[in-house]
Structures are given as C-alpha cells and as structure tokens.
Design an enzyme around this catalytic site. Sequence first.
Site, PDB file in Angstrom:
ATOM      1  N   SER A 104      -6.575   9.439  -9.567  1.00  0.00           N
ATOM      2  CA  SER A 104      -6.347   8.772  -8.399  1.00  0.00           C
ATOM      3  C   SER A 104      -5.340   8.006  -7.894  1.00  0.00           C
ATOM      4  O   SER A 104      -5.333   7.225  -9.032  1.00  0.00           O
ATOM      5  CB  SER A 104      -8.099   8.807  -8.438  1.00  0.00           C
ATOM      6  OG  SER A 104      -8.460   7.843  -6.481  1.00  0.00           O
ATOM      7  N   THR A 109      -1.282  13.933  -3.384  1.00  0.00           N
ATOM      8  CA  THR A 109      -1.321  13.950  -1.453  1.00  0.00           C
ATOM      9  C   THR A 109       0.609  13.963  -0.983  1.00  0.00           C
ATOM     10  O   THR A 109       0.592  14.751  -0.308  1.00  0.00           O
ATOM     11  CB  THR A 109      -1.947  13.399  -1.397  1.00  0.00           C
ATOM     12  OG1 THR A 109      -3.416  13.436  -1.510  1.00  0.00           O
ATOM     13  CG2 THR A 109      -2.232  13.813   0.101  1.00  0.00           C
ATOM     14  N   SER A 159      -7.524   8.478  -0.829  1.00  0.00           N
ATOM     15  CA  SER A 159      -7.828   9.162  -1.483  1.00  0.00           C
ATOM     16  C   SER A 159      -8.396  10.541  -1.406  1.00  0.00           C
ATOM     17  O   SER A 159      -9.250  10.675  -0.273  1.00  0.00           O
ATOM     18  CB  SER A 159      -8.866   8.837  -2.361  1.00  0.00           C
ATOM     19  OG  SER A 159      -9.018   9.249  -3.720  1.00  0.00           O
ATOM     20  N   GLY A 387      -7.339  13.529  -8.833  1.00  0.00           N
ATOM     21  CA  GLY A 387      -7.120  12.718 -10.216  1.00  0.00           C
ATOM     22  C   GLY A 387      -8.888  12.468 -11.052  1.00  0.00           C
ATOM     23  O   GLY A 387      -9.648  12.147 -10.350  1.00  0.00           O
TER      24      GLY A 387
END
Length: 1010
Positions: A104, A109, A159, A387
């Site tokens: 993360s 993204t 996130s 992640g």
Amino acid sequence: MAELEGLEFGKSDFVLLDEVTMEQFMENLKLRFEKGRIYTFIGEVVVSVNPYRQMDIYGKETIDAYRGRELYENPPHLYAVSDAAYKAMKRRAKDTCIVISGESGAGKTEASKYIMQYIAAITNPSQRAEVESVKNVLLKSNCVLEAFGNAKTNRNDNSSRFGKYMDINFNFNGDPTGGHINNYLLEKSRVVQQQGGERNFHSFYQLLRGGSDETLESFHLQNDPAVYAFTKEGAATTTSNNDRTSHKAVMSALEVIGFSKEEINSIYQILGSILLLGNVQFESEGEVVQIKSIEAVNHIAELTATDPENVIKSLLYRTVATGGGEVIEKGHTEQDACFGRDAFCKALYERLFGWIVSRINSVIEVKDYNPVLHGKNTVIGVLDIYGFEIFDNNSFEQFCINYCNEKLQQLFIELILRQEQGEYQREGITWQHIDYFNNQIIVDLVEQPHKGIISILDEACLTVGNVTDTVCLDSMDTKLAQHPHYTSRKLTPTDKTMDFQKNFRIRHYAGDVTYSVEGFLDKNKDMLFQDFKRLMYNSANQVLKEMWPDGQLGITEVTKRPLTAATLFKNSIIALVDKLGCKEPYYVRCIKPNEMKSPVLFDDARCQHQVAYLGLLENVMVRRAGFAYRQPYARFLQRYKMTCEYTWPNHLMATDREAVEAIVTQHGFQDDVAYGHTKLFVRTPRSLFSLEQERAALIPILVLFLQKVWRGALARMRCQRMRAIYAIMGCYKRYKVKAHFWEVERRFANVRTMADYGKTVEWPTPPAALSKFHKNTVMLHRKWWARQIIKNIPPSDMLEVRAKVAALTALNGERKDWGIKRAWERDYLANVRDSPQTSSSFTRISKELRNKDEYSQVLFSGFCRKVNRFNKSTDRGLLVTDKYVYKLEPKKQYKVLKKVPLDTLTGLSLTSGVDQLLALHTTAQDDILLCLQRGELSPNQDRVGELVGALVDYFTRIRKVQFPVKVCRSSMQLHMRGKSKSVTVETKPGQTNADFKKSKDGFVLLVPAN
C-alpha cells in the site's frame, strides 16, 4: 535491454548489473531514484519506485516516443510495458494482462491510470465516435471507482480499499470495443470505523464538502464531516486530495459514463442515509430499546423512499420464524440494535458500490459481438489490487488482503520463476538452477481444505452454540501448531509481542504479520438481518430496490445458507488467478521508498525488504541466465521465413528446426540462441528486433507482389467478363435493331392504303443506337406524307397553301388566330361578295395600275384604317402587288394616294391578340401603320395572317430573301418620318369600330370590348 540513458543514471536494466547481489541491486535502485529515474527494467518486468511528486514524463511527446517501439529502444517506462502488452495482443492475437503489485502506497493506482491513458492514446487513430465513447467511459470509470472505493490511510492518501481487475476488449484493428470490471473485497468495515488518523471513503467527504447547499439541505445534511459519527475521525485529517474539486470531477464522470440524473441522485441519497444512520442512537428503558431521535429516522425514510414505521421496526426488532411456521418479532438489545445498524450501513455501501460497478459494466460491455463478422476479440487485463498491509492492528480485512497478495506472488513465482526454469529443463536447454522461495506453503496455510485457516473459520461459523473468536483461535492453535509459518502466544509463550487469546502470527513472504482475532467470526459470517433486506426491497426508489433482489423472500421461505465472506473472497481470488494464468503476463512491481511520503528520502532497509519479498533478485538471476524470447519452430518459421532465401516461400529441408537454423545462420546471431526440442530460444531482444526490422521492410514488398499478382488475376478475369459482356451486348444490340426494323415494317406495312397515310400510327421506341436513324426515318415519312397530301391539292389552291405554310412558319405559334381554317381570297377589294358596292370601281382601277406599273400579281387587297404622321386616322384601301404597295382612297374611285415600292419593305410587325393591327417597316424609316378592316364576306375574319403569309411566301419563294415578322405581346415599335413611335392596343367599352388615338409616345388602337 534499455538504451539511450547515460551511465550517470545507473543501469536501466538490472540484468546489466556487474554482479547480481542485493548490495549492487539496492545501490542501482537508489541511484536511479535520486536521479529522478523511477522506472527500471528486469527484462520485460518494470520496477517502479513511487516518486511522491508530479513528474513531466507522461505527456503526448512521451507517448509518441514509446508508441510501436520495442522495449529496449527507449528508457524504462510504464508506457514501454503497456506498448509491449498491446503489441503482443495485436500481433499474435494473444490475450495479455498487466499485473501491478506492491504494498500500500507504492503507487499501484497511479500506475494503472497511466497505463489506461497510454492505451487510450495509441488506439483509434481514425477517431471513430463509438470507440472514443468506450475509451472515455473506461477512463472516467477510474475517477468514479476511486471516489467510492479509495480512502486515506496512514500509509497512503489514496489507498485502494478494494481490488480491481479490468478487462479491455479489442477488435481485430486493435481498437477498444468494451470492457469489464471485477471488484474484490471492498473494505466495508471502514464505513463504520476507521483507525486513528484515517478517513472513511472519499465519497462521503466529497458529498459533504463539495455538494451544493441545496443538495445538502434536501438530504438533511450539514457540510461539516465532524458532525457525523462515520466521518468525524477523518474530518480534521489533512490529505493531498481536494474534496470539492474531486466531487465535481466525479459528477462529470458519472454523466459521461451514462448515469441518469435520477441514478446520480439516488447514489448520493444512499450516502446521506448512511451518514444519518450513523448518528442514530439507542437508549434502554428496562428491557425496551428505543431510538433517541425520531426526526433522523424520518429523514432516513425520506431518502430511502420507505415508510418511517418500517425503518423503526427494522432497527429495533428482528422478525423470526419458529419451527412451526409461526412468525414472531424479537426485540433487540441495545447492543444488537447497534450491531444491526452498523451491519445495515456496511451492506448499504457494499451494495451501492457493487451496483455502480455493474452499471459501468452494462455501459462498456461488448454488445452484439459476432466473431465471424468482427474477427477475434482479444483482451488486455489490468490488475490494480490492494498491496500487502501490516498495520498496528491487523484484522480480518488485512488477513484477506495479504492472502490475495500471497496468491499473486505465487502466480508470479509460477509464471516467471518456476515455469521458466521448468521449460528450460523440458526443452533440454543447459541451465543452472536458481533457488527461490516458493510461497505455496503459505497459500496452503490459508486456503487448504479442512486444514487451512479459512476452513477453520468456516467450521466455527457453522458450529451451533456460543462459538467465540477465542474458541476459533484455540482451534487454529490446535490444528496448525506444527506449521512453520504459523504461531500464536499460546504456541510461543515467551513472545510478548502477542496477547493470549487474541493474536496469531503468519510468516508471510513479505514479512511477519500479527493478526487480532477479534471480530473475525462476525466479519466472516457477514450477517445482516433479513428485515433490512425486505425494507430496502420494498423501497419506492427503483435504484435502491434493484440493489436488494434477495429482499423479496418471505420470512418463512427457507434459503440456502450463504457462503462466508472468506470463502467468497477465496473463490474470487482463485478465479482471478486462473484468469490471469491463461493470459500472457506483464508485470509492474511497485516499491515504496519511505514511510514519510518524501520525494527525496530513500529508506534502504524498507526498500531492501520489499525487493526481497517481491523476489526481484531471483527474477534478475533467472532473466540474466535465461532467454528473453522463445517460440515453437513452426510459428517462428511462419513469421520470419521471408527473411531467408532458403525458406521463402516454402523450405525443402527435413524439419522446421533445420529451416529455423538456416534463418538464424543467415542473420549471424547463432551465438545468441539455443535450440530446444520444440522451441527456439533467443537470449537478447536485439536479435529478435533485427528480424522484426527486416520483416517489416520485406512485408510491403511481398504485399505489393501479392497485390500485383492478384490485381493481374482480377484484371484478366475482368477482361474475360468484359469480352463476354460486349459479345452479349453486341448480339443483343443487333437483335434490338432488327426487332425495331421488324416492328416499324409491321406497323407501316399498309400506310399507302390508309386514309391518313399513316399519320396516326404510333412509332415504336427506338434503341439508343438508332435514335438518329429514327429521327431521319420519321422525317422521311413526314415528307412522304406531305407529298401524298400535296399531290391531291389542285394547282389553283397551291398558292393559298404556300401562303398558309409561310404564315405558320413566320408566326411560330405566337398568334392564336390568324385565319388558317378559312379560304384566303387575297384580293378582297375586287371580290363582289366582300365589297359589292365598290368592287367594280376597284377592278377598273386595278387594271389601269396593272397596265401602268406592269405588276403581274395582286398579293393582297382590302379595306383598312390608317393613321398618318399628322395623327389623323381615315379609312383607306390597301393594295399589295408584286411591285408596289398602294394606298387608295375608296371614296374617290380608289384614287392612288401613295405608292411604295415593294422592295423598300424590310419587315412586318403585328400583335399577338385578335386585333388587325400591323406595321409595314420600310428602309426609309417611314413605316406604314394600319388596322385591317373586315368586309361583308365575314365580319369576324382575321386577315392579318393572310397578309403575312402572302408577303413572306413571295419574298422567300420568289425573291429568295428572308422577310422578318415580329409578333409583339405588349407595345409595337415603328418609325414615322424617322421618328420612333410606340403603338399599344386597348379595349374600350362602347367602341364600335377599331380606331387610332394619339398617345404620349405614339398611338393607341382602341378596339371594341367584344
């Protein structure tokens, strides 16, 4: 291998390292990060380090630089791997996928968005509207899904709290035709609870801070997130995203995708309902639980289009069916009511998110696809999934997320490491085995039937009785005590980092993670009271009702026990891995350089840990020792046989392998390949690229050759067809000509005996080739017909006939009545019937004039009304002979008043009406203006036409000169004594005889009204 970068930026491909050690790997990674080079290759794998700043490396110029290029032609970039996946899909018609992995905050993204932008930019060069529409929806869907599926955590401002896999469908041209989005495990617990310093999903804050005052007022909301229980935790938290701007972007994206205004309004009504539900509080009075604020319930009922009484009932009671089929209402305790409210809110948001994804899919799905018409439909998949996560408090969601990452790592190991080495062994390629950690043992720990953690959780959920999280932990400790990757405080009492009856630890490939078992069973059961489902299904809002189809079941209807959340997630991840496994994978491995989100800080220990658990070092070793490209001999030969004279168009060698060896030898890179049992292995992409370049240069030549041959064949076929066509056309034309002749002969066979000599016989339509001949034939028949008619006319009548023909030609249909139907007497003054009183006198004078002036023929004679230059009008006699025009005085025995030689006449003018006005034009510009008068023979005779015919016939037939005749529709122009005059005709009531009257510019002839 990447080129075009100086050594000061380090090695652009880790395969080029002098020694493959962790120290050199980290040194090169850090140098490139510090120099602003965030991308590095491992063969075809891209390692991406999050720069934590905006970089100017994603514009149109960069896209153009990578479009259609091979991997090593440009510096490492996301666009390079995107283009490689697109080329593989387009060239070889293979489904591909791009797997973006990392923990993360590593930039997954953003990487997926840049990949989507690149694919959109390089496709649809012809700008077809339907393709552009699909591209826009695919790009805009990212904005919407981020708003409803992403949140700020302590490690990442944006996130992904759900997993996303997007398939993009392409037609045979390589243009996107549609797509499909799969979402995995939305972290719905975040709706009701967040860790300190974190926020709820972006959508809530965007609504409260970006919604208009009217919208918020209609939803009974305030623009302060701190007012609501579900958003107050993140109300004061700073974030890099602007909620107001993001809300506008999301609203615009929803409209572009195709959501109606009613659907968009329903989406935000549901968000408002969730916020209001979070503020609903309960209080107990004895055993009775009540809602503190009924006003909030009324607002919730209004937003969900339900009855307030039913909302209260669903929050405070649970409807239960007894064994005998009786239905009873069981009141909640205050704790149960809070649990039910929170479960309802989580379910509302989860159903909303799932509905948004399905609604987007309904817009972008490939419609009316027919492989026969549209060709092969190929796919590029893009996986952007959460992640690896290690928090201070790791719960059920982190357990599922980390299990997902274990599965993806296992897929990476399976495809990149184990399969590659296994293929070398099968093909008999000399290979030095490379050891790597296979995390299959950890995957089995979680998902193995009957023994794995998920199976233990499911068993605990199915057990009747009071089974708690602690009891479930004890069961795990008992069954997994001997597993090397599992431990707990009970199994290792000396480890004080874990608590008794609370924590267990899994040694993941990415590191040890300690999980808190509290809430595991409730989250796994994912229980929601049926009352809420029925409440939503009975909503008057159709969008909301559509999200709850299971609410139509009655309380007494028995339904199958639903699968648990963990099992559903496990099944979906297994299906995802199977889907990825059947595609040609491309990897983007994302690394988080530090925990401070700093653009300059590189945490060596943090990054080394990620490099280790991602298996990047092993990847470099396998890539360095292995081969970049491999292909079955038959397929390689099919693609590159035109580059070698011994294999084009077909080889005569014993096997395909010998033919491939001939190609390799001719191009001189035999030291860069290895020959397997069934495949050729090429070590570096450069050799393959040289083949591709030569093939690309030869293809146009081959295409031109094939086009030449095919065009020649087409031309010969066309020539043969044209010859046959012309032969048929020639025969047909000859037949048509003959048929026309036969038909003419049939119709006109008896014209000589017909009364009208065939005048009324209709001519057949001639073929185009005989159109001129037909006109000549018709003309010949008309001449013959005229000759037959004329033969029957007595010679004494021929003069009249010729005069009438001359008048007909001269007047050309411009004067309606000109006396054609009556007999023309010509010499009316000598006619006893027309002039009984004066005919004898005129006859005598006429003989005297004939003797005197020696004229031989009277062309015309008659009475007329004449006007002179003194504007005086009188009755006169008009005598026209073949030499002179005489003006006579009838009252004085036809005394000659004026004699004008006929040679001086230059033309004649008359009107188009029924009047008898005419003007004889002379060379001396002293014209004769007169109006002919009717005699007693017939008071309505038109004699103008007779005079015209006599003069025109005489001049054209005898003197062989043209005699102009002008028919005037309005005024008549002439000259008297050289002066221009204009004559008009007017009808006057009460006028008995035609007479002249002076006008401003000439004369007016007044005629009787009838």
